[in-house]
Write a protein that holds these residues in place. Sequence first.
Motif, mmCIF file in Angstrom:
data_model
loop_
_atom_site.group_PDB
_atom_site.id
_atom_site.type_symbol
_atom_site.label_atom_id
_atom_site.label_comp_id
_atom_site.label_asym_id
_atom_site.label_seq_id
_atom_site.Cartn_x
_atom_site.Cartn_y
_atom_site.Cartn_z
ATOM 1 N N GLU A 1 -20.749 -3.710 -38.068
ATOM 2 C CA GLU A 1 -19.744 -2.791 -37.556
ATOM 3 C C GLU A 1 -18.504 -3.596 -37.159
ATOM 4 O OE1 GLU A 1 -19.969 0.497 -37.512
ATOM 5 O OE2 GLU A 1 -21.975 0.391 -38.413
ATOM 6 N N ALA A 2 -17.366 -2.917 -37.066
ATOM 7 C CA ALA A 2 -16.108 -3.586 -36.719
ATOM 8 C C ALA A 2 -15.637 -3.100 -35.351
ATOM 9 C CB ALA A 2 -15.050 -3.314 -37.780
ATOM 10 N N PRO A 3 -16.083 -3.749 -34.273
ATOM 11 C CA PRO A 3 -15.688 -3.302 -32.927
ATOM 12 C C PRO A 3 -14.199 -3.509 -32.694
ATOM 13 C CG PRO A 3 -16.794 -5.420 -32.810
ATOM 14 C CD PRO A 3 -16.936 -4.954 -34.222
ATOM 15 N N LEU A 4 -13.618 -2.667 -31.865
ATOM 16 C CA LEU A 4 -12.194 -2.756 -31.548
ATOM 17 C C LEU A 4 -11.937 -3.440 -30.217
ATOM 18 C CD1 LEU A 4 -11.000 0.773 -32.746
ATOM 19 C CD2 LEU A 4 -10.987 -1.396 -33.997
ATOM 20 N N GLN A 5 -12.985 -3.667 -29.452
ATOM 21 C CA GLN A 5 -12.835 -4.353 -28.178
ATOM 22 C C GLN A 5 -14.171 -4.956 -27.766
ATOM 23 O OE1 GLN A 5 -11.527 -1.406 -25.371
ATOM 24 N NE2 GLN A 5 -13.455 -0.285 -25.381
ATOM 25 N N GLY A 6 -14.112 -5.810 -26.757
ATOM 26 C CA GLY A 6 -15.325 -6.445 -26.258
ATOM 27 C C GLY A 6 -15.245 -7.958 -26.360
ATOM 28 N N LYS A 7 -16.264 -8.616 -25.843
ATOM 29 C CA LYS A 7 -16.303 -10.076 -25.835
ATOM 30 C C LYS A 7 -16.832 -10.606 -27.164
ATOM 31 C CE LYS A 7 -16.819 -10.698 -20.835
ATOM 32 N NZ LYS A 7 -17.663 -11.267 -19.743
ATOM 33 N N LEU A 8 -16.105 -11.561 -27.707
ATOM 34 C CA LEU A 8 -16.504 -12.177 -28.966
ATOM 35 C C LEU A 8 -17.627 -13.186 -28.763
ATOM 36 C CD1 LEU A 8 -16.103 -12.756 -31.993
ATOM 37 C CD2 LEU A 8 -14.278 -14.352 -31.358
ATOM 38 N N PHE A 9 -17.596 -13.916 -27.671
ATOM 39 C CA PHE A 9 -18.607 -14.941 -27.417
ATOM 40 C C PHE A 9 -19.002 -14.888 -25.944
ATOM 41 C CE2 PHE A 9 -14.344 -16.819 -27.662
ATOM 42 C CZ PHE A 9 -14.165 -17.310 -26.374
ATOM 43 N N THR B 1 -10.388 -19.400 -24.342
ATOM 44 C CA THR B 1 -9.853 -18.865 -23.092
ATOM 45 C C THR B 1 -10.346 -17.433 -22.893
ATOM 46 O OG1 THR B 1 -7.891 -17.926 -24.149
ATOM 47 C CG2 THR B 1 -7.757 -20.246 -23.438
ATOM 48 N N PRO B 2 -10.137 -16.877 -21.704
ATOM 49 C CA PRO B 2 -10.501 -15.470 -21.506
ATOM 50 C C PRO B 2 -9.810 -14.533 -22.500
ATOM 51 C CG PRO B 2 -10.170 -16.524 -19.387
ATOM 52 C CD PRO B 2 -9.743 -17.521 -20.432
ATOM 53 N N LYS B 3 -8.590 -14.869 -22.916
ATOM 54 C CA LYS B 3 -7.901 -14.024 -23.897
ATOM 55 C C LYS B 3 -8.542 -14.126 -25.274
ATOM 56 C CE LYS B 3 -3.232 -13.435 -22.045
ATOM 57 N NZ LYS B 3 -1.774 -13.626 -22.307
ATOM 58 N N SER B 4 -8.803 -15.356 -25.725
ATOM 59 C CA SER B 4 -9.379 -15.510 -27.069
ATOM 60 C C SER B 4 -10.831 -15.059 -27.121
ATOM 61 C CB SER B 4 -9.269 -16.966 -27.539
ATOM 62 O OG SER B 4 -10.037 -17.836 -26.725
ATOM 63 N N GLN B 5 -11.412 -14.786 -25.955
ATOM 64 C CA GLN B 5 -12.775 -14.256 -25.916
ATOM 65 C C GLN B 5 -12.808 -12.781 -26.305
ATOM 66 O OE1 GLN B 5 -14.601 -14.049 -22.016
ATOM 67 N NE2 GLN B 5 -16.661 -14.422 -22.824
#
Length: 348
Positions: A114-122, A139-143
Amino acid sequence: MTVTLTACRTPGRASEGVRVSPNCLHKFGVLIVKASSQPPTSDMHQSHNIAWDSLTTNLTFISENPAITPRRTDLFPRGLSSQANSLNHFARTIATTIRTFSDTERAKYPAHYEAPLQGKLFPDDILSRYCDLPFASVTPKSQLIENWIERAGSNPPSYGTGQGDLADVVKVLLAENQLDRLLMLAQHPQVPLHELHWLSWGHSFGWDHTMQWALEAYIFFNVLLSKPELHVDGRYKSMSSYQSVVRKLTYSTDYDAQTFPHRDFFFGALDHTGPVDKAADPLADPNKLQEYLKMCFRLLYRYDMLAQECGVVRLDWEGNVAFTVGCLWKAKTDYVETGKDSWVTRFA
């Protein structure tokens, strides 16, 4: 090690019916027997799959090589007539092995995401491990996945050199075995991950550097294991290639997350670098070196898996191997035409 004894009665001549061994030396009619050995491939990683001896037997150590100006101490190609065939065979076996492990690893994960639009990547533990490093890209942004989508824009989504920090995050996630998340990004229609593969603004810094750094380390230190005569008194440290490899693997530059696992091995910290003579002796702990080689190999097949998922074109492992060995030890290579406007690098 094997020792060949050959009966020789006259210097330079063999008795009738007796074969002269190349290990049989003559001086004043006295038989001198020289020991010969095959490379000890048992310690070389994936030696049952990769034809390391096809590479190592074509390299010889020369101290202060008088044929080079300025003189250089290193391994040099022997220039045998069979060299190109042997080295290309080596390249094919390492390419096949990486691709086999890559395919096996890919089969462990879902075919579609699925292709989520938000949430934590790692996860947060990865964030905490890397976010305090100098010039941190994790960083918190790139997460956040929404940050990746926003920075790609639309019509169509695209990345460029301004997103070098995201390429660094990919390198970290490859090292941290976050393949599930990377496969999701590779399939995400709003995240053009393939455009982060190669980035340059005078020097390159895309996530292809994960492969380049790992491949150079993997080849160099496996070859070093095959040359026990260079282990005595740290003789290998006099080699120009050793100096350049350790320096490259650990030096600091823009978006250099590909160096983190190598810095950890040589200097004991992700953010630490320094002169080559201050680096840890890679042969001091054989078990640690074996774990390092395994780590490099894992990076190679993880990289291959992700590159294939992204549709990266011209993924030519044989060419990458030829280029790497050529840079390390000046093995002769050439461009081979494979079709219209299509060329690959091969040993020549």
